[in-house]
Scaffold this motif. Sequence first.
Motif, mmCIF file in Angstrom:
data_model
loop_
_atom_site.group_PDB
_atom_site.id
_atom_site.type_symbol
_atom_site.label_atom_id
_atom_site.label_comp_id
_atom_site.label_asym_id
_atom_site.label_seq_id
_atom_site.Cartn_x
_atom_site.Cartn_y
_atom_site.Cartn_z
ATOM 1 N N THR A 49 0.852 -1.181 0.000
ATOM 2 C CA THR A 49 0.000 0.000 0.000
ATOM 3 C C THR A 49 0.888 1.232 0.000
ATOM 4 N N LEU A 50 0.339 2.358 -0.409
ATOM 5 C CA LEU A 50 1.131 3.588 -0.472
ATOM 6 C C LEU A 50 1.620 4.006 0.916
ATOM 7 N N TRP A 51 0.731 3.872 1.928
ATOM 8 C CA TRP A 51 1.179 4.332 3.239
ATOM 9 C C TRP A 51 2.270 3.424 3.834
ATOM 10 N N ASP A 52 2.207 2.112 3.551
ATOM 11 C CA ASP A 52 3.284 1.239 4.023
ATOM 12 C C ASP A 52 4.607 1.568 3.330
ATOM 13 N N GLY A 54 5.436 4.418 1.966
ATOM 14 C CA GLY A 54 5.899 5.719 2.405
ATOM 15 C C GLY A 54 6.581 5.658 3.754
ATOM 16 N N GLU A 55 6.008 4.867 4.688
ATOM 17 C CA GLU A 55 6.619 4.746 6.012
ATOM 18 C C GLU A 55 7.967 4.039 5.936
ATOM 19 N N ASP A 63 4.703 12.545 3.235
ATOM 20 C CA ASP A 63 3.632 11.565 3.423
ATOM 21 C C ASP A 63 3.351 10.791 2.137
ATOM 22 N N TRP A 64 2.568 9.755 2.283
ATOM 23 C CA TRP A 64 2.277 8.860 1.165
ATOM 24 C C TRP A 64 1.451 9.543 0.072
ATOM 25 N N GLN A 65 0.640 10.602 0.462
ATOM 26 C CA GLN A 65 -0.140 11.290 -0.579
ATOM 27 C C GLN A 65 0.777 11.934 -1.609
ATOM 28 N N PRO A 76 -5.124 4.706 -3.730
ATOM 29 C CA PRO A 76 -3.990 4.174 -2.953
ATOM 30 C C PRO A 76 -4.209 2.726 -2.515
#
Length: 552
Positions: A49-52, A54-55, A63-65, A76
Amino acid sequence: MLSRQIPAPSARPSSFARPALGLLLAGLGLLAPAVQAQDWHYRVRPGDTLWDLGERYLKPGLDWQRLGRHNAVPDPLALAPGRTLRFPIAWLRVQPAPGLRGEVSVLSAGRATLAARLGMPLPIGSALQTAADASVTVQFADGSQMQLRENSRVRFDRLARYGATGMVDTRVRLEQGRATHEVAPAKGPASRYIIQTPAGTSSVRGTRFRVAAGGAPEAEAATEVLQGVVQVANARGRRLLRPGQASLMVPDAAPQPDRLLPAPRIDAAASRLQYAPYRLAWAPLPGAVRYRVEAVDAARRQVLRFAGETTQPRLALEALPAGELVVLVRGIASTGVEGEDAEHPLTAPATPLPPLTLRPLHNQRVHTPRPRFEWTRNPEAATSVLQLARDGDFAPPLFERATADTQLRVAVALAPGDYVWRVASRDAQGRQGPFGQARTLHVDDAPVEAGLQPPQTARGQLTLRWQEAGPGRRYRVQLARRPDFAAPLLDRTLDRPQVSLRRPRGGTWYVRVQTLDDDGYAGAFAPAQEIRLPCRLCRVGGGALLLWLLLW
């Protein structure tokens, strides 16, 4: 890994390049455009996922956005496996990369000297300094390794990795000495391995080469390529060096490639690498003025365990650690350029420690051409090995013998002079350990006085006594009228340093004593000594004549 080094026959300090000549290692054309314009490409895997992502990969504050907008991701939650995402290099998380493996001095940026520890991180701006008998191996975050040799100093300008991407940015300055670099292949556009010398820099990927940047006056700055390609340059031009090529850097000419000296041919018959003491011999190499011999870990070739230089085509390898090793030997040209390596595997087993030496004592003067050597027994040893030589190099020894006993007498007569001896242990499998500390002795051909005491006569007996030679010794004593002892009146072997016999006639007699060791060895006779016994008949006859004259 720090590695101590044993004096070798004809050994000299390592030669490094003169910094005044300078060496500029330019890029290979492998570097991409500026980092700010580069993207690192990631192939999406199932479950990403984008947030994973990005982290895991982005710097704090990004940030992932923003990553989604950069890649035009509309949803996403719907990342198709196999899709390629672009991460700008400038956005990637940068982490310091630990780099030290070994025990050497660390010079901090504030000029403080710190005690290095195995595996400690290296602060930016710090430096590693090796002494004349040390080396160190540095491993970087991407697996690249640098072996810093003796009398060398390297400073770390940047040691970083880009999160979990596998990309590493390593930038070091070789300020003095010699270093061998084994650079891992690049894993992305931000990967860098840059070596700066006093005159320039080198940027490479996936290659193995040596660099010299300061040292002995007779050496010149040089680059020696073993694998891959390296581009060298100065103000006069640049050249691409391929495997087996080297280039000297002189101030008034463009660098010119030249062939490295070929690997020497190891002489297996004259070498001994099955057990200690290890000796390596090779055929003389045309064009070589001296040779360098190294022992490295078989599994980690950049970890130096032994190093020495010699002008002769042979060298003894002392104090090798237990383990699987590879012995390397290379020729060195008059310019200081080091050639290709000849290799030979060597297994150094964990073997028993050397015994303690008993006699002769250190620096003792002995008066026999065949001295006896004695030592203790190591409980783990089945036999011992005695070596005797004229000097501490033991190359080759004058005498070498293995024995199950704890004493040994040399089989040949030694000329007067100074000698060195040492002993090692062998286990039941024939594996030999290191030699103990060498001891010196002096063989003297001057005879030793027997220490004969004044003769004693009483009740018709003559008693002779002399100095005791030590426990377990026996004595042969001779008494004769003539100094050549052609027909001795007495010739007897005794357990004690004295003898009694019927008093011989008066006059001049000669006595000499020989010491016999408990192993049957007979030393030389001590110089004959003269004794005078009064004539008893002469005294009786003289008294009778005086009485006759008085009565007359």
